[in-house]
Design a protein around this motif. Sequence first.
Motif, PDB file in Angstrom:
ATOM      1  N   THR A 207       0.812  -1.217   0.000  1.00 54.25           N
ATOM      2  CA  THR A 207       0.000   0.000   0.000  1.00 54.25           C
ATOM      3  C   THR A 207       0.841   1.260   0.000  1.00 54.25           C
ATOM      4  O   THR A 207       0.305   2.353  -0.155  1.00 54.25           O
ATOM      5  CB  THR A 207      -0.914   0.025   1.234  1.00 54.25           C
ATOM      6  OG1 THR A 207      -0.102  -0.091   2.410  1.00 54.25           O
ATOM      7  CG2 THR A 207      -1.911  -1.118   1.194  1.00 54.25           C
ATOM      8  N   ARG A 209       2.692   2.458  -2.176  1.00 50.30           N
ATOM      9  CA  ARG A 209       2.685   3.127  -3.474  1.00 50.30           C
ATOM     10  C   ARG A 209       1.267   3.385  -3.977  1.00 50.30           C
ATOM     11  O   ARG A 209       1.060   3.694  -5.152  1.00 50.30           O
ATOM     12  CB  ARG A 209       3.460   2.296  -4.508  1.00 50.30           C
ATOM     13  CG  ARG A 209       3.007   0.846  -4.623  1.00 50.30           C
ATOM     14  CD  ARG A 209       4.060   0.017  -5.352  1.00 50.30           C
ATOM     15  NE  ARG A 209       3.767  -1.401  -5.329  1.00 50.30           N
ATOM     16  CZ  ARG A 209       3.380  -2.105  -6.386  1.00 50.30           C
ATOM     17  NH1 ARG A 209       3.214  -1.507  -7.540  1.00 50.30           N
ATOM     18  NH2 ARG A 209       3.168  -3.398  -6.285  1.00 50.30           N
ATOM     19  N   VAL A 210       0.282   3.240  -3.087  1.00 50.67           N
ATOM     20  CA  VAL A 210      -1.107   3.413  -3.474  1.00 50.67           C
ATOM     21  C   VAL A 210      -1.604   4.774  -3.008  1.00 50.67           C
ATOM     22  O   VAL A 210      -1.430   5.149  -1.859  1.00 50.67           O
ATOM     23  CB  VAL A 210      -1.985   2.294  -2.865  1.00 50.67           C
ATOM     24  CG1 VAL A 210      -3.456   2.582  -3.107  1.00 50.67           C
ATOM     25  CG2 VAL A 210      -1.605   0.955  -3.469  1.00 50.67           C
ATOM     26  N   ARG A 211      -2.225   5.528  -3.921  1.00 49.11           N
ATOM     27  CA  ARG A 211      -2.777   6.834  -3.566  1.00 49.11           C
ATOM     28  C   ARG A 211      -4.278   6.763  -3.321  1.00 49.11           C
ATOM     29  O   ARG A 211      -4.796   7.403  -2.432  1.00 49.11           O
ATOM     30  CB  ARG A 211      -2.487   7.840  -4.681  1.00 49.11           C
ATOM     31  CG  ARG A 211      -1.007   8.085  -4.936  1.00 49.11           C
ATOM     32  CD  ARG A 211      -0.801   9.176  -5.972  1.00 49.11           C
ATOM     33  NE  ARG A 211      -1.465   8.872  -7.231  1.00 49.11           N
ATOM     34  CZ  ARG A 211      -0.947   8.114  -8.201  1.00 49.11           C
ATOM     35  NH1 ARG A 211       0.256   7.599  -8.033  1.00 49.11           N
ATOM     36  NH2 ARG A 211      -1.605   7.902  -9.323  1.00 49.11           N
ATOM     37  N   SER A 212      -4.979   5.965  -4.130  1.00 48.98           N
ATOM     38  CA  SER A 212      -6.426   5.896  -4.031  1.00 48.98           C
ATOM     39  C   SER A 212      -6.853   5.165  -2.762  1.00 48.98           C
ATOM     40  O   SER A 212      -6.365   4.075  -2.453  1.00 48.98           O
ATOM     41  CB  SER A 212      -7.000   5.167  -5.252  1.00 48.98           C
ATOM     42  OG  SER A 212      -8.324   4.774  -5.028  1.00 48.98           O
ATOM     43  N   VAL A 215      -8.356   1.757  -3.727  1.00 46.57           N
ATOM     44  CA  VAL A 215      -7.366   0.728  -4.040  1.00 46.57           C
ATOM     45  C   VAL A 215      -6.682   0.251  -2.759  1.00 46.57           C
ATOM     46  O   VAL A 215      -6.450  -0.946  -2.569  1.00 46.57           O
ATOM     47  CB  VAL A 215      -6.332   1.244  -5.058  1.00 46.57           C
ATOM     48  CG1 VAL A 215      -5.229   0.218  -5.276  1.00 46.57           C
ATOM     49  CG2 VAL A 215      -7.006   1.570  -6.385  1.00 46.57           C
ATOM     50  N   ARG A 216      -6.363   1.181  -1.879  1.00 49.24           N
ATOM     51  CA  ARG A 216      -5.736   0.794  -0.602  1.00 49.24           C
ATOM     52  C   ARG A 216      -6.653  -0.156   0.162  1.00 49.24           C
ATOM     53  O   ARG A 216      -6.218  -1.191   0.680  1.00 49.24           O
ATOM     54  CB  ARG A 216      -5.435   2.029   0.234  1.00 49.24           C
ATOM     55  CG  ARG A 216      -4.770   1.727   1.578  1.00 49.24           C
ATOM     56  CD  ARG A 216      -4.546   3.000   2.366  1.00 49.24           C
ATOM     57  NE  ARG A 216      -3.586   3.862   1.690  1.00 49.24           N
ATOM     58  CZ  ARG A 216      -2.265   3.778   1.869  1.00 49.24           C
ATOM     59  NH1 ARG A 216      -1.767   2.873   2.694  1.00 49.24           N
ATOM     60  NH2 ARG A 216      -1.464   4.585   1.217  1.00 49.24           N
ATOM     61  N   ALA A 249      -8.534   1.571 -11.657  1.00 45.87           N
ATOM     62  CA  ALA A 249      -7.668   2.098 -10.603  1.00 45.87           C
ATOM     63  C   ALA A 249      -6.494   1.162 -10.340  1.00 45.87           C
ATOM     64  O   ALA A 249      -5.355   1.609 -10.141  1.00 45.87           O
ATOM     65  CB  ALA A 249      -8.481   2.307  -9.319  1.00 45.87           C
ATOM     66  N   SER A 252      -4.024   1.567 -13.169  1.00 47.96           N
ATOM     67  CA  SER A 252      -3.364   2.861 -13.114  1.00 47.96           C
ATOM     68  C   SER A 252      -2.311   2.915 -12.012  1.00 47.96           C
ATOM     69  O   SER A 252      -1.202   3.425 -12.211  1.00 47.96           O
ATOM     70  CB  SER A 252      -4.406   3.957 -12.898  1.00 47.96           C
ATOM     71  OG  SER A 252      -3.795   5.212 -12.675  1.00 47.96           O
ATOM     72  N   GLU A 253      -2.630   2.380 -10.832  1.00 44.54           N
ATOM     73  CA  GLU A 253      -1.746   2.549  -9.681  1.00 44.54           C
ATOM     74  C   GLU A 253      -0.812   1.370  -9.440  1.00 44.54           C
ATOM     75  O   GLU A 253       0.292   1.551  -8.934  1.00 44.54           O
ATOM     76  CB  GLU A 253      -2.582   2.810  -8.429  1.00 44.54           C
ATOM     77  CG  GLU A 253      -3.398   4.085  -8.514  1.00 44.54           C
ATOM     78  CD  GLU A 253      -3.755   4.644  -7.157  1.00 44.54           C
ATOM     79  OE1 GLU A 253      -2.986   4.402  -6.192  1.00 44.54           O
ATOM     80  OE2 GLU A 253      -4.777   5.315  -7.036  1.00 44.54           O
ATOM     81  N   LEU A 254      -1.254   0.173  -9.794  1.00 44.15           N
ATOM     82  CA  LEU A 254      -0.428  -1.013  -9.525  1.00 44.15           C
ATOM     83  C   LEU A 254       0.057  -1.703 -10.793  1.00 44.15           C
ATOM     84  O   LEU A 254       0.913  -2.579 -10.731  1.00 44.15           O
ATOM     85  CB  LEU A 254      -1.213  -2.014  -8.664  1.00 44.15           C
ATOM     86  CG  LEU A 254      -1.635  -1.518  -7.273  1.00 44.15           C
ATOM     87  CD1 LEU A 254      -2.457  -2.587  -6.552  1.00 44.15           C
ATOM     88  CD2 LEU A 254      -0.418  -1.147  -6.447  1.00 44.15           C
TER      89      LEU A 254
END
Length: 317
Positions: A207, A209-212, A215-216, A249, A252-254
């Motif tokens: 987590t 590197r997770v912003r949302s 997603v977290r 998401a 995009s993030e992972l």
Amino acid sequence: MSSLDPTPVHIGISLTDPAAASEAISAMYGGTDLAAVQLDDTFSFRYTAQGDETMSLRSSHFSGRLAGDVPPGDDVVVQWLTSGTGWFDTGSSPLELTPGRPVPLLPQRTFSFDLSDYDQRLVHLDRALVERVASERGSDVGAGLRFDLHAEPSAAAVRAWHNSAALVAHTLRDAGSGGLLHREMARLMSAALLEMYPLSPLPDAGTSRVRSAHVRAAVEYVHAHAHLPITTTSVAEAVDVGLRALQEAFRSELGVTPNEYVRSVRLDRARDELLQTDPTTTMVRDVARHWGFMHLGRFSQMYAARFGEYPRDTLAR
């Protein structure tokens, strides 16, 4: 459970037939494939319990051999032998029981056991209460109660546990169960358990590197429920976000889809189990199925692609 009116627990069983004893134990613990074997000319089984569903103190005497599997339950059960021999196996290497050493049974995992000619003491604690006490002590209970049964508790912590259990036994005898005093005693036993077996830290959920927030939350949900038959849809529902939005998401993030992330987490868990289990009693197929991989060939290919070796090689280490 209603904290204001917990259900009393009063049990007294005395049996001389192994089949009846096996049936009684199965009824109390939901055990499967229980095998009760008479070893000598006479057989006896005695079981007592006093308290309520917040906490109960129990004792068990079995003159013979008892083996089988017990599924997860709502209680946290801490047991210790005062005499006899046996072992527990919760999916890693079997743990040989030492008389006097308390061992908590993992509430989220089925465990196998084999006990012979034993006298046993048990404390049943409401799982939600133990989780609250652990949370108050700063532990993350999002993935459940994670006790390392192979970590040797300190002698001081074991003494504190036994002293607390003796105090509770005296209190139950003099004042009975229920009420504020009993609930405080249950908190005392929960704290004593956590002194012996602090919760193991959560694995890195990725987590950082997770912003949302969605997603977290989804990542944390996957790590907490990887042993269950979760799907991308169930993950989306759990974190209250649309399926397509969750998929976008994650990409995009992972850089992966939710399904790929679930598979990655399960591969990691399978590897951890293969590294910790006894290769003489464990089969790769069983570990794969436990973590949701029904096709052994595809599991081996995915495993080798991720870790650079086949699961059989990991198990043989």
